[in-house]
Design a protein around this motif. Sequence first.
Motif, short mmCIF file in Angstrom:
data_model
loop_
_atom_site.label_atom_id
_atom_site.label_comp_id
_atom_site.label_asym_id
_atom_site.label_seq_id
_atom_site.Cartn_x
_atom_site.Cartn_y
_atom_site.Cartn_z
N TYR A 121 0.81 -1.22 0.00
CA TYR A 121 0.00 0.00 0.00
C TYR A 121 0.84 1.27 0.00
N GLY A 122 2.16 1.17 -0.19
CA GLY A 122 2.92 2.39 -0.38
C GLY A 122 4.23 2.53 0.35
N PRO A 123 4.18 2.80 1.68
CA PRO A 123 5.43 3.13 2.37
C PRO A 123 6.36 1.95 2.54
N LYS A 124 7.62 2.25 2.84
CA LYS A 124 8.58 1.18 3.14
C LYS A 124 8.47 0.80 4.62
N TYR A 125 8.58 -0.49 4.90
CA TYR A 125 8.58 -0.92 6.29
C TYR A 125 9.82 -0.43 6.99
N ARG A 126 9.62 0.05 8.21
CA ARG A 126 10.76 0.34 9.07
C ARG A 126 11.11 -0.96 9.78
N LYS A 127 11.75 -0.87 10.95
CA LYS A 127 12.18 -2.09 11.61
C LYS A 127 10.95 -2.90 12.04
N ILE A 128 10.84 -4.14 11.59
CA ILE A 128 9.69 -4.98 11.94
C ILE A 128 10.16 -6.38 12.32
N GLY A 129 9.27 -7.13 12.94
CA GLY A 129 9.67 -8.44 13.47
C GLY A 129 8.86 -9.60 12.93
N PHE A 130 8.42 -9.51 11.66
CA PHE A 130 7.59 -10.58 11.12
C PHE A 130 8.36 -11.90 11.04
N VAL A 131 9.54 -11.86 10.44
CA VAL A 131 10.31 -13.10 10.29
C VAL A 131 10.60 -13.71 11.66
N GLU A 132 10.85 -12.84 12.63
CA GLU A 132 11.12 -13.35 13.98
C GLU A 132 9.91 -14.11 14.54
N THR A 133 8.71 -13.61 14.27
CA THR A 133 7.54 -14.35 14.78
C THR A 133 7.42 -15.70 14.08
N LEU A 134 7.73 -15.72 12.79
CA LEU A 134 7.64 -16.99 12.05
C LEU A 134 8.68 -17.99 12.56
N GLU A 135 9.89 -17.51 12.80
CA GLU A 135 10.94 -18.42 13.28
C GLU A 135 10.62 -18.95 14.68
N GLU A 136 10.10 -18.06 15.53
CA GLU A 136 9.71 -18.50 16.88
C GLU A 136 8.62 -19.56 16.81
N ALA A 137 7.67 -19.35 15.91
CA ALA A 137 6.58 -20.33 15.76
C ALA A 137 7.12 -21.65 15.25
N ARG A 138 7.97 -21.59 14.25
CA ARG A 138 8.54 -22.81 13.67
C ARG A 138 9.32 -23.61 14.72
N ASP A 139 10.04 -22.90 15.58
CA ASP A 139 10.90 -23.57 16.55
C ASP A 139 10.17 -23.91 17.85
N HIS A 140 8.91 -23.51 17.96
CA HIS A 140 8.16 -23.75 19.20
C HIS A 140 7.80 -25.23 19.29
N PRO A 141 7.89 -25.82 20.49
CA PRO A 141 7.54 -27.25 20.63
C PRO A 141 6.13 -27.57 20.12
N HIS A 142 5.25 -26.60 20.21
CA HIS A 142 3.89 -26.83 19.73
C HIS A 142 3.90 -27.25 18.26
N TYR A 143 4.78 -26.63 17.47
CA TYR A 143 4.72 -26.84 16.03
C TYR A 143 5.09 -28.26 15.62
N SER A 144 5.79 -28.96 16.51
CA SER A 144 6.19 -30.32 16.14
C SER A 144 5.56 -31.38 17.05
N ALA A 145 4.61 -30.97 17.89
CA ALA A 145 3.99 -31.94 18.80
C ALA A 145 3.13 -32.93 18.01
N PRO A 146 3.04 -34.20 18.48
CA PRO A 146 2.26 -35.19 17.74
C PRO A 146 0.75 -34.90 17.79
N LEU A 147 0.05 -35.37 16.78
CA LEU A 147 -1.40 -35.20 16.70
C LEU A 147 -2.06 -36.56 16.56
N GLY A 148 -3.32 -36.66 17.01
CA GLY A 148 -4.07 -37.90 16.90
C GLY A 148 -5.01 -37.89 15.72
N PRO A 149 -5.84 -38.95 15.60
CA PRO A 149 -6.80 -38.99 14.51
C PRO A 149 -7.83 -37.86 14.61
#
Lengths: 165, 279, 751
Positions: free
Chosen positions: C416-444
């Motif tokens: 929508y126009g402006p350039k992003y200043r300092k942001i933490g999107f990638v950091e949230t993605l990496e934290e989510a990827r590395d969180h134990p929740h993301y690799s916990a087993p699931l049932g049927p």
Amino acid sequence: MSRTHVTCVLNGDPIDFLCNDYQTLLSVLRDELGMIGTKEGCGTGDCGACSVILDGQLVCSCLVFGPEVEGRSIETIEGMADGQHLHPLQESFLEGAAFQCGVCTPGFLVAAKALLDRNPTPTETEVRYGVAGNLCRCTGYDKIVRSILDAASRMSNPQTHKEAT
Amino acid sequence: MELLSANPGAAVFAGATDLIPQIQGGRPEPSLVVDLKRIPETSRIEAHNGVWRVGAAIPAAVLTAHAGLSTTFPGLVEAAGLIGSDQIQGRATLGGNLCNASPAADSVPPLVALGADAIIVGPGGERSAPVSEVVIGPGATSLDQAEFITGFRIPSPSQGSSDAYERFIPRTEMDIAVVGSAARIRVDGDGRCEEASVVLAAVAPTVVEVGAASGILAGRVIPTDSARDPFWDELGEAVVSCCNPIDDKRGTAEFRRRVAQVLARRTVVTAARRARETL
Amino acid sequence: MTTTRTGYKWVGTRPVRHDGLDKVTGRARFGADYATAGMLHGVVLRSPHPHAHIVAIDFSDALAVPGVKAIITGADLPDLSDEFGTGSEGGINFRDLSRNILARDKVLYEGHPVAAVAAVTLRIAQQAAEMIEVEYEVLPAVLSMEHAMEDDAPVLHDDLYTLGLDSPPERPSNISRRRVIARGDLDAGWEEADVVVEREYTTKAVHQGYIEPHAVVAETGEDGRSTLWCSSQGHFAMRTYTTKVLGWEPGDMKVIPAEIGGGFGGKTTIYLEPLAALLSRRAGRAVKMVMTRSEVFRATGPTSGSVMRIKMGARRDGKLVAAIAWMAYEAGAFPGSPIGPGVMTVLAPYDIPNVLIEGFDVVLNKPKVAAYRAPGAPMAAFAAESVVDELAEKLGMDPIELRIRNAVTEGVRAVYGPKYRKIGFVETLEEARDHPHYSAPLGPWQGRGVASGYWFNFGGETTATVSINEDGTAVVMSGCPDIGGTRAALAQMAAEELGIDVHRIEPVVADTHSIGYNDMTGGSRVAFAVGIAVVDASRQLIEDMCSRAALIWDVPREEVEWVDGRAQSVTGAAAPLTLEELASGSANTGGPLSATVTVNPRGAGAGFSTQICDVEVDPDTGLVTVLRYTVVQDAGRAIHPDYVEGQMQGGAVQGIGWALNEEYIFDRDGVMENPGFLDYRMPVASDLPMIDTVIVEVPNPDHPYGVRGVGETGIIPPMAAVANAVYAATGKRMQDLPMSPVRVLEALSGD
């Protein structure tokens, strides 16, 4: 319209009031007695903000007619602290950040007290069902449930709690 | 009763969990409200000669805390324990749940499945009627203006007999049943079904009994899980044939037909397990 | 829970909030808790029709009822012409605002106010309202967006011509505005794409669902000066709006903020305030008005229902190369849906070279929408993040990995126009990827979904005052209502600066006559913007106190520094002067210690959140149960982590409600069928698991402590996260909200 004279016990004190036949206990508390701690969120028993304990039973005060409480005993949020001492639930809600806007808080505290009066050591699931009649839109319930569990453990181990504080 | 006869606009209440919201929602204020709880017999629970008498104005919370009732009628008590929240259960009663005449009332299907009678008091004295005959349509009962229900007579289950209730709601609490099912099952010494009653809520203008259920289930060993057996399909068909549901804000007719089959099966399994445990 | 390590003494800690005691004892006074002796009670008569001309209103019988003191209708408000004001969450047209508060010649939704009555009791007011005779000429109602956008649809406003079309329209329509964002070369983009997904999504109107209904007490004197007690997200805006609608002078109205029982954007506008003020003026007595829950549902909020078509293409390596988004948002009875932020945020998390976004603001016969937490973004994210998930599946790529490959970073130009200043999107993605929740087993019948969300955040006009009492305690005064712990956060920042205990500071939300102007508590702005003003004011005070110490010691200012709440001589020539000493002696050094700062800061610091959701689906009933939920969000810096977590958890759970069960249901005649908490199904405690939180801290360089707004971002990802989880559990893509049991069971029977 004629008004009914009602005598009851409110937070341990004998009181009396006049009310209309269809006036709810919630309206009596707030409008006749100035006890504004009990909140109205819906008026139909679906949010729990007006929870009070009536003769030991948790109820929505919006679903009780004023004249019904003749001779009965009512506990509200205003009677929860013991003089200068907060109830452990009030302490745990404060310390556990269990509220944001705070309008549902009196109802949650009263419902949680009714739960712990009945079941002093509830599981997380029992806590969640025990306050399922109380809506909170701010917190997602996480910190409320934790705070109730924390209060239960304080109350069942008062010594540990005293040392910790 | 004289009060009721003299005041055609009067309303009888016990817990008022339906009456007050109705007044809030625009129902004209009754000319008089009569608090049933002040009549002692509406608050008593007694058992005599194999028949329980349960007052009409007892809050659900008292019923669920009653050890004798919970062991004798687990399905009825679990239904009472599903009516609204803890706050609502502090007020809501069997009498009110029935007389509000909602097709979705949780406690009515188990009362019907148990063969309960309503004790009705009116100007002509006391009479009783099967619970299934009290409600004649949504919001309508067969009671006269000056009549009210003081309690219920529920026959004690014989050995090898028990009941269950389950409902479907989109949340875990605080909803009105989209579908409800009660089942009462009697099994013989081998655990084989001798007699069954299945009663559904919220799938027709009143609760409905699946008349064919007993015939379908008699002689069967009801499995402990709800795994697929051909007679379940038969029961399912019988359930669907009793349903006359509507589309409304709480669910579609199609959803109700499907879930009624599921709940009928689940409650039959639970009631049968409980029945075997009594042997 | 994350414990933040900051090196600070107060910032990043979890003190008990200052207003807490009042809120656990029932003493806090919310909107409906005010009363004055002899006050009247006001009620609103509302339209039973969703669309009708008002032919005549006769309230003579009603006015004659003993105890009725005043009745007003639309004719009693000045007939305003189009005039736009600003709010913290979008513009406002005072002409429409006036007509929403009291209908003039047309009613445009069931529940639209037609008249207001003040009487000595609520019952008399209600009875009198029922006696008002309104003659309507009923018009065909427009209840769906599809219908509203048809060429021959009944038109709500015959003076509404679509803005933003390529050529000026010849006829009025129900489309108030078209918004377009375009960049790059779409044809080239599709050419480059190896995988393309195109889907349509719909969402229903949902309500903010605050537990406290709208309430006001107004007292207007014989001189026309008035006082309002009300709960809102901004009492200055309530004053501006109310006086504008009444044609009064803002300076003649004092608004005293009550505690607010939840707002979520829904209390950034006015409904009852002008009615109560005008009734009070007419009656010469104070008037109290409180909405019923049914009125709250039928005539306030909600946020838009929406229809969205999204098409996205990616290369085999996961690079997103082209996207089209077509979006239409319901505005309700008057223009002004959040389609603007909708089109701006829908693709904002990703760096996509070729884009076309087209958005429409559509009026129809439903209540006028109001802001709701990140207005316009959550439904957009539901659509876009569902498509991203499907692309990841088609590419055989982990959905977080796909997002990381396309995530916007500092310096990238936002769609929508402006350039992003300092942001933490990638950091949230990496934290989510590395969180134990993301690799916990699931049932049927269990599945896991992820989704992300972006929100701008906001600064806004701000005044704050910090004053030191004679005993060395301090008062921090702002004009922004505290909805969720901002008093504590502001006190913590002042404590950090001044070097005193946080509980020696009293944070105050001052009324309109006690402090300078403040924008609303909205746009996640308070800890950011008011925080800046409080920190600046504290630093001015420190400067002042150091100067006074220099005066006392007769040394140059440069030889004094502020350390741990005391003025110290850098040369050690004098014993330190504590804040208490400086305060008690201030009369002799230049007068009271107080500093006021006004700011309108930019650089609010964009917020990103990535969330992980596990569900279990009952294949027999379609019931979806959330088993586990984790919110990862960049807070910049968490001043009070408890309340940052609270915002993340609360936002996520509102989103879960939106995903699973919440919706406005109208009957064929346009009457809302579920205007209560029984059938408008917000989540209850037993529906949910604990909501785990991970606070990411990528400090915002434009705030002294690095704060970014945290209030809104959390509600953006949940609907897509839940939908993606349901897909993982069932193999069914749910494209229509809510994912109620009926819908899920229907989808499952599609086999």
